[in-house]
Scaffold this active site. Structure first.
Site, PDB file in Angstrom:
ATOM      1  N   ARG A 194      11.864  -5.018   5.544  1.00  0.00           N
ATOM      2  CA  ARG A 194      11.250  -3.695   5.374  1.00  0.00           C
ATOM      3  C   ARG A 194      11.824  -2.632   6.312  1.00  0.00           C
ATOM      4  NH1 ARG A 194       4.790  -2.637   5.099  1.00  0.00           N
ATOM      5  NH2 ARG A 194       4.678  -3.182   7.292  1.00  0.00           N
ATOM      6  N   ARG A 213       9.950  -1.255  11.765  1.00  0.00           N
ATOM      7  CA  ARG A 213       8.773  -1.122  12.612  1.00  0.00           C
ATOM      8  C   ARG A 213       8.752  -2.218  13.670  1.00  0.00           C
ATOM      9  NH1 ARG A 213       3.775  -0.283   8.579  1.00  0.00           N
ATOM     10  NH2 ARG A 213       2.808  -1.330  10.332  1.00  0.00           N
ATOM     11  N   ARG A 271     -10.475   0.312   8.198  1.00  0.00           N
ATOM     12  CA  ARG A 271     -10.008  -1.056   8.384  1.00  0.00           C
ATOM     13  C   ARG A 271     -11.117  -1.950   8.926  1.00  0.00           C
ATOM     14  NH1 ARG A 271      -4.552   0.190   8.683  1.00  0.00           N
ATOM     15  NH2 ARG A 271      -3.027  -1.202   9.409  1.00  0.00           N
ATOM     16  N   ARG A 328      -1.493  -9.478  12.855  1.00  0.00           N
ATOM     17  CA  ARG A 328      -2.058  -8.406  12.026  1.00  0.00           C
ATOM     18  C   ARG A 328      -2.766  -8.986  10.796  1.00  0.00           C
ATOM     19  NH1 ARG A 328       2.967  -5.109  10.815  1.00  0.00           N
ATOM     20  NH2 ARG A 328       1.622  -3.725   9.641  1.00  0.00           N
ATOM     21  N   LYS A 361       0.836  -1.218   0.000  1.00  0.00           N
ATOM     22  CA  LYS A 361       0.000   0.000   0.000  1.00  0.00           C
ATOM     23  C   LYS A 361       0.869   1.266   0.000  1.00  0.00           C
ATOM     24  CE  LYS A 361      -2.576  -0.488   3.682  1.00  0.00           C
ATOM     25  NZ  LYS A 361      -2.241  -1.766   4.314  1.00  0.00           N
TER      26      LYS A 361
END
Ligand code: AMP
Length: 219
Positions: free
Chosen positions: A123, A156, A89, A167, A15
């Site tokens: 990431r 993160r 969400r 998640r 995203k």
């Protein structure tokens, strides 16, 4: 001209990457709920302190809190062409948003879970801008530094494999009805692929139908 869009997709479905490309190509305002929350956490604001208790466990921040937070952020956007990322969400958030603002298009990124799990391991993000890098396929020019500002990149805390699984479970359970909600409204566009490079041309082509006058370069 007005163009109001939402981008949906599981955590690490790309995203952030696709949103940056949309912003670059079409010049819309980008509001990413997760980025805004992380900035609040980094600055230790009351909003950040409360949000952190949920985020670090891989839980969603409650709807009431998020709806107020995003409504307030949207008010600060002057432009009527924007892209909302990470919100809504839940079905409650989707309905609350629809009450205050109808959308023109919803983009849903569909990426296999095995790709996602692999992706989060490499990431790195630049907190102030939300720019996302990946050591495996989109590495920064200087390791650990943002290409644009030269500032530090961070990993993160909620990108560790246990929290990511949580998640993903939450996403399936709570966000699936959001996808259905927008399908019923007739504004849902789904994009399947294993990489953002595969997905991006299809997204670009859809948005070009809405913003035809926009000059878009090759990205
Ligand atoms: P993201 O960067 O979009 O993956 O968001 C990181 C975390 O922020 C999520 O795992 C949630 O804990 C929280 N968050 C972001 N957006 C929302 C939202 N719309 N509703 C509830 N929690 C959210």
């Amino acid at each position: 001209m007005a163009f109001r869009a939402v981008i949906l997709g599981a955590p690490a479905s790309g995203k952030g990457t696709i949103s940056s490309r949309i912003v670059k190509a079409f010049g819309l305002e980008h509001l990413a709920s997760g980025d805004k929350l992380r900035v609040n956490i980094a600055q230790n604001t009351p909003i950040g302190k409360e949000a952190k208790t949920y985020i670090e466990k891989g839980l969603l921040v409650p709807d009431d809190f998020m709806v107020k937070f995003i409504a307030n952020e949207l008010k600060q956007i002057r432009s009527s062409t924007w892209l909302l990322d990470g919100f809504p969400r839940t079905i409650g958030q989707a309905k609350a948003l629809w009450e205050v603002q109808k959308l023109d298009v919803v983009l849903n990124l569909v990426v296999p879970f095995d790709v996602i799990i692999d992706r989060v391991k490499g990431r790195w993000v630049h907190l102030p801008s939300g720019r996302v890098y990946n050591n495996n396929f989109n590495a920064p020019v200087v390791p650990g530094k943002d290409d644009v500002t030269g500032e530090d990149l961070v990993q993160r805390e909620d990108d560790n494999p246990t929290v990511v699984l949580k998640r993903l479970e939450q996403y399936e359970k709570l966000t699936r009805p959001v996808v259905e909600f927008y399908k019923d409204k007739g504004i849902l566009n789904e994009f399947e692929g294993r990489t953002s490079d595969e997905i991006w041309p299809k997204v670009k082509s859809i948005i070009s139908n809405f913003l035809p006058g926009q000059k878009i370069g090759k990205l």
